[in-house]
Design an enzyme around this catalytic site. Structure first.
Site, mmCIF file in Angstrom:
data_model
loop_
_atom_site.group_PDB
_atom_site.id
_atom_site.type_symbol
_atom_site.label_atom_id
_atom_site.label_comp_id
_atom_site.label_asym_id
_atom_site.label_seq_id
_atom_site.Cartn_x
_atom_site.Cartn_y
_atom_site.Cartn_z
ATOM 1 N N LYS A 193 0.695 -1.405 0.133
ATOM 2 C CA LYS A 193 0.201 -0.229 0.003
ATOM 3 C C LYS A 193 0.950 0.791 0.131
ATOM 4 O O LYS A 193 1.574 1.380 0.959
ATOM 5 C CB LYS A 193 -1.077 0.226 1.116
ATOM 6 N N GLU A 268 9.274 1.444 10.894
ATOM 7 C CA GLU A 268 10.604 2.195 10.003
ATOM 8 C C GLU A 268 10.500 3.583 10.399
ATOM 9 O O GLU A 268 9.264 4.375 9.339
ATOM 10 C CB GLU A 268 11.554 1.872 8.953
ATOM 11 N N CYS A 302 14.187 10.622 5.779
ATOM 12 C CA CYS A 302 13.678 9.796 7.397
ATOM 13 C C CYS A 302 15.200 10.347 8.308
ATOM 14 O O CYS A 302 15.252 10.795 9.052
ATOM 15 C CB CYS A 302 13.209 8.855 7.512
ATOM 16 N N GLU A 400 10.751 16.012 14.974
ATOM 17 C CA GLU A 400 10.516 15.753 13.004
ATOM 18 C C GLU A 400 9.833 17.409 12.219
ATOM 19 O O GLU A 400 9.110 17.036 12.821
ATOM 20 C CB GLU A 400 10.180 14.679 13.192
HETATM 21 P P1 NAP Z 1 2.356 8.675 6.903
HETATM 22 O O1 NAP Z 1 0.478 9.458 7.647
HETATM 23 O O2 NAP Z 1 3.069 7.789 8.893
HETATM 24 O O3 NAP Z 1 1.812 7.977 6.301
HETATM 25 C C1 NAP Z 1 2.601 6.808 5.513
HETATM 26 C C2 NAP Z 1 1.831 5.479 5.194
HETATM 27 O O4 NAP Z 1 0.698 4.671 6.034
HETATM 28 C C3 NAP Z 1 1.084 5.909 4.477
HETATM 29 O O5 NAP Z 1 0.941 5.097 3.369
HETATM 30 C C4 NAP Z 1 -0.322 6.432 4.719
HETATM 31 O O6 NAP Z 1 -1.441 6.452 3.988
HETATM 32 C C5 NAP Z 1 -0.187 5.091 5.824
HETATM 33 N N1 NAP Z 1 -0.981 5.211 7.086
HETATM 34 C C6 NAP Z 1 -1.441 6.470 7.636
HETATM 35 N N2 NAP Z 1 -2.541 6.580 8.270
HETATM 36 C C7 NAP Z 1 -2.437 4.752 8.571
HETATM 37 C C8 NAP Z 1 -3.167 4.060 9.794
HETATM 38 N N3 NAP Z 1 -3.917 4.387 11.026
HETATM 39 N N4 NAP Z 1 -2.221 2.293 9.512
HETATM 40 C C9 NAP Z 1 -1.848 2.269 8.746
HETATM 41 N N5 NAP Z 1 -1.120 3.137 7.402
HETATM 42 C C10 NAP Z 1 -1.509 4.128 7.644
HETATM 43 O O7 NAP Z 1 2.831 9.435 6.705
HETATM 44 P P2 NAP Z 1 2.547 10.940 6.080
HETATM 45 O O8 NAP Z 1 1.950 11.255 6.645
HETATM 46 O O9 NAP Z 1 2.570 10.972 4.944
HETATM 47 O O10 NAP Z 1 3.455 12.043 7.236
HETATM 48 C C11 NAP Z 1 3.547 12.905 8.401
HETATM 49 C C12 NAP Z 1 5.091 13.062 8.949
HETATM 50 O O11 NAP Z 1 5.246 11.452 9.411
HETATM 51 C C13 NAP Z 1 6.517 13.447 8.040
HETATM 52 O O12 NAP Z 1 5.667 15.033 8.290
HETATM 53 C C14 NAP Z 1 7.175 13.556 8.168
HETATM 54 O O13 NAP Z 1 7.524 13.802 10.034
HETATM 55 C C15 NAP Z 1 6.829 10.991 8.696
HETATM 56 N N6 NAP Z 1 7.234 10.203 7.595
HETATM 57 C C16 NAP Z 1 8.224 9.478 7.652
HETATM 58 C C17 NAP Z 1 8.993 8.986 6.908
HETATM 59 C C18 NAP Z 1 9.876 8.328 7.405
HETATM 60 O O14 NAP Z 1 10.261 7.903 6.168
HETATM 61 N N7 NAP Z 1 9.930 7.550 7.795
HETATM 62 C C19 NAP Z 1 8.455 8.546 5.983
HETATM 63 C C20 NAP Z 1 6.992 9.729 5.483
HETATM 64 C C21 NAP Z 1 6.586 10.345 6.869
HETATM 65 P P3 NAP Z 1 -1.961 7.834 3.021
HETATM 66 O O15 NAP Z 1 -0.135 8.588 3.070
HETATM 67 O O16 NAP Z 1 -2.464 7.303 2.395
HETATM 68 O O17 NAP Z 1 -2.780 8.259 3.932
#
Ligand code: NAP
Ligand code: MG
Length: 496
Positions: A193, A268, A302, A400
């Site tokens: 996904k 991660e 990240c 972050e």
């Molecule tokens: P996120 O919400 O954690 O999303 C990451 C993935 O998880 C996406 O595919 C997202 O789907 C999915 N997801 C969201 N809520 C979920 C749930 N309740 N259960 C299962 N899967 C779920 O990250 P983001 O909103 O895109 O970014 C927010 C923050 O996360 C960033 O500002 C950053 O701090 C952090 N981040 C960290 C990394 C890393 O590499 N460690 C990468 C991205 C973001 P959808 O987006 O399609 O809803």
């Protein structure tokens, strides 16, 4: 505003809704629901992607479950599986131009960066795990309390089953490869996904896996939101394992969701990675490395080196050097070659990064450069930003930001800099800059981070375990260690 002409091959793909893959069939959502796909470089809608219903999720999980339980993929020899993964790597390279264009439009990454960096990197990941297929093995054991000749004891490494792979938008293809390749090498059936923001390269990856010879139903693709599709995958009793990359907040929700069947979880998560520069460092190399470590992909990485500690005698020189690079950076569309930095992923994310910048200003940090939105291009741009003289306790130092925002602090030669750098909730990565190898390795040993670079920052590799201490996650990606997380270990004790 710049104009970029999308190639006819990519336009043809964008003209149709992005489909999902279940049991070898490409299809749209059962109720035809879709979500828009944005180009972060100009804010325009590129197309739409299917948005899975509960029934679509059930269908994908059933496809993965039934192929796994029927031994479809494990019925191949390890050598055959290895060949298929290797072929997938070849196909990623064969279609590199198209994939680079998709990733550029979808994720706001430069064409050359994807073409020369991320695609070879993803291909290498598939080749690395192709090699492991024939090397997954157990060992023989001896009971501690009984003479050896009375028992024959051995361990078996078995695939864990159905693996749900949830990835974010910042490195869509590479992050998918980091999960799909070891999951398939281990013999799992899986469901990928991607993030709603970036579905395009995962659709192409699904096509490539089928073309490479992964049997229908072994790799499945669901598109749609995290709180619906992602949550359902994490909760579902027929899913044995969830591997997630994303925010720490959602990582914790995954743990809660996984409790129903106690599926195995690897995470991660985020980071606030410290960069420590000692006075004896190669200062020019450090300045360039710091800038690269925080501004590459606009800080949406990240392992971004977002917390800078510089020994006080060279502090002004180093922060000024980084600020100078920041001021001179060309920020603009990923679709324009020669930009040093592209857009943030979305309006929502830009707003959240801007709020953090404002919080930095409000808390009294010294804004050395940047901090402003760049308007006029339609996309989501922020100037590369450097805050000096920040302090622990400030939100911009503790949390972050996931944007091109560096916070810098001096330290005195007699400070316990490892303890200072460790005073943070995260523990994903770090770097140390010094010419003193003894100091470098002593500091490396004391920093609480899953990966530590010396005199460089942000170099991952398929062979090198990668993951977080503390709130940066559970488990490791890459290396043999990642493969193990898609397996169960069984001990067999036979009385002779
Ligand atoms: P996120 O919400 O954690 O999303 C990451 C993935 O998880 C996406 O595919 C997202 O789907 C999915 N997801 C969201 N809520 C979920 C749930 N309740 N259960 C299962 N899967 C779920 O990250 P983001 O909103 O895109 O970014 C927010 C923050 O996360 C960033 O500002 C950053 O701090 C952090 N981040 C960290 C990394 C890393 O590499 N460690 C990468 C991205 C973001 P959808 O987006 O399609 O809803
Ligand atoms: Mg999200």
């Amino acid at each position: 505003m710049e104009t970029f002409s999308i190639s006819s091959a990519v336009q043809k793909r964008l003209d149709k809704p992005q489909p999902m893959l279940t049991g070898g069939d490409w299809h749209l959502a059962e109720d035809n629901s879709v979500s828009d796909i944005y180009n972060p470089s100009n804010g325009e809608i590129l197309g739409v992607a299917a948005s899975a219903t509960r029934a679509d999720c059930e269908r994908a999980i059933t496809a993965a479950r039934s192929t796994f339980d029927a031994g479809v993929w494990t019925g191949f020899t390890p050598a055959q599986r290895g060949k298929i993964l290797w072929r997938a790597a070849d196909l990623l390279e064969l279609y590199a131009d198209e994939i680079a264009e998709l990733e550029m439009l979808d994720a706001g990454k430069s064409f050359s960066g994807v073409r020369e960096g991320e695609i070879p990197f993803a291909a290498d990941c598939f080749r690395y795990y192709a090699g492991w297929c024939t090397k997954i093995e157990g060992s023989t054991k001896q009971l501690s309390t009984v003479p050896d000749q009375e028992f024959h004891i051995y361990t078996r490494r078995e695939p864990i089953g159905v693996a749900a792979l949830i990835v974010p938008w910042n490195g869509p293809l590479v992050q998918a490869a980091w999960k799909v390749a070891p999951a398939l090498a281990a013999g799992c059936s899986c469901i990928l996904k991607p993030a709603t923001e970036t579905p395009l390269s995962s659709v192409r990856l699904g096509e490539i896996l089928l073309e490479a010879g992964v049997p229908p139903g072994v790799f499945n693709l669901l598109l749609g939101g995290g709180s619906t599709v992602g949550q359902l995958l994490a909760e579902h009793p027929d899913v044995d394992k969830v591997s997630f990359t994303g925010s720490t907040e959602v990582g914790k929700q995954i743990i809660d969701a996984a409790r129903g069947n106690l599926k195995k979880v690897s995470l991660e998560l985020g980071g606030k990675s410290p960069v420590i520069v000692y006075a004896d460092a190669d200062i020019e190399a450090a300045i360039a490395g710091i800038a690269q470590g925080i501004f590459s992909h606009a800080g949406q990485v990240c392992v971004a080196g977002s917390r800078l500690y510089v020994e006080e005698s060279i502090y002004e020189q180093v922060v000024e050097g980084v600020a100078k690079i920041a001021r001179e950076m060309r920020v603009g569309p990923a679709t324009t070659e020669g930009m040093d930095m592209g857009p943030l992923i979305s309006q929502r994310h830009l707003t959240s990064v801007c709020k953090m910048v404002q919080a930095g200003i409000d808390s009294g940090a010294r804004l050395l450069t940047g901090g402003e939105r760049i308007e006029g291009q339609g996309g989501y741009y922020l100037q590369p930003t450097v805050f000096a003289d920040t302090k622990h306790g400030m939100q911009i130092v503790e949390e972050e930001i996931f944007g091109p925002v560096l916070v810098a602090m001096p330290f005195s030669p007699d400070a316990d800099i490892a303890a200072i750098a460790n005073a943070n909730a995260y523990g994903l990565a770090a770097s140390v800059w010094t010419r003193d190898i003894s100091k470098a390795h002593k500091t490396a040993a004391r920093i609480k981070a899953g990966i530590l670079w010396i005199n460089c920052h942000g170099i991952p590799d398929a062979a090198i375990p990668f993951g977080g201490y503390r709130q940066s996650g559970w488990g490791r990606e890459n290396g043999f260690e990642s493969l193990l997380q898609y397996t169960e270990l069984k001990s067999v004790v036979a009385l002779l």
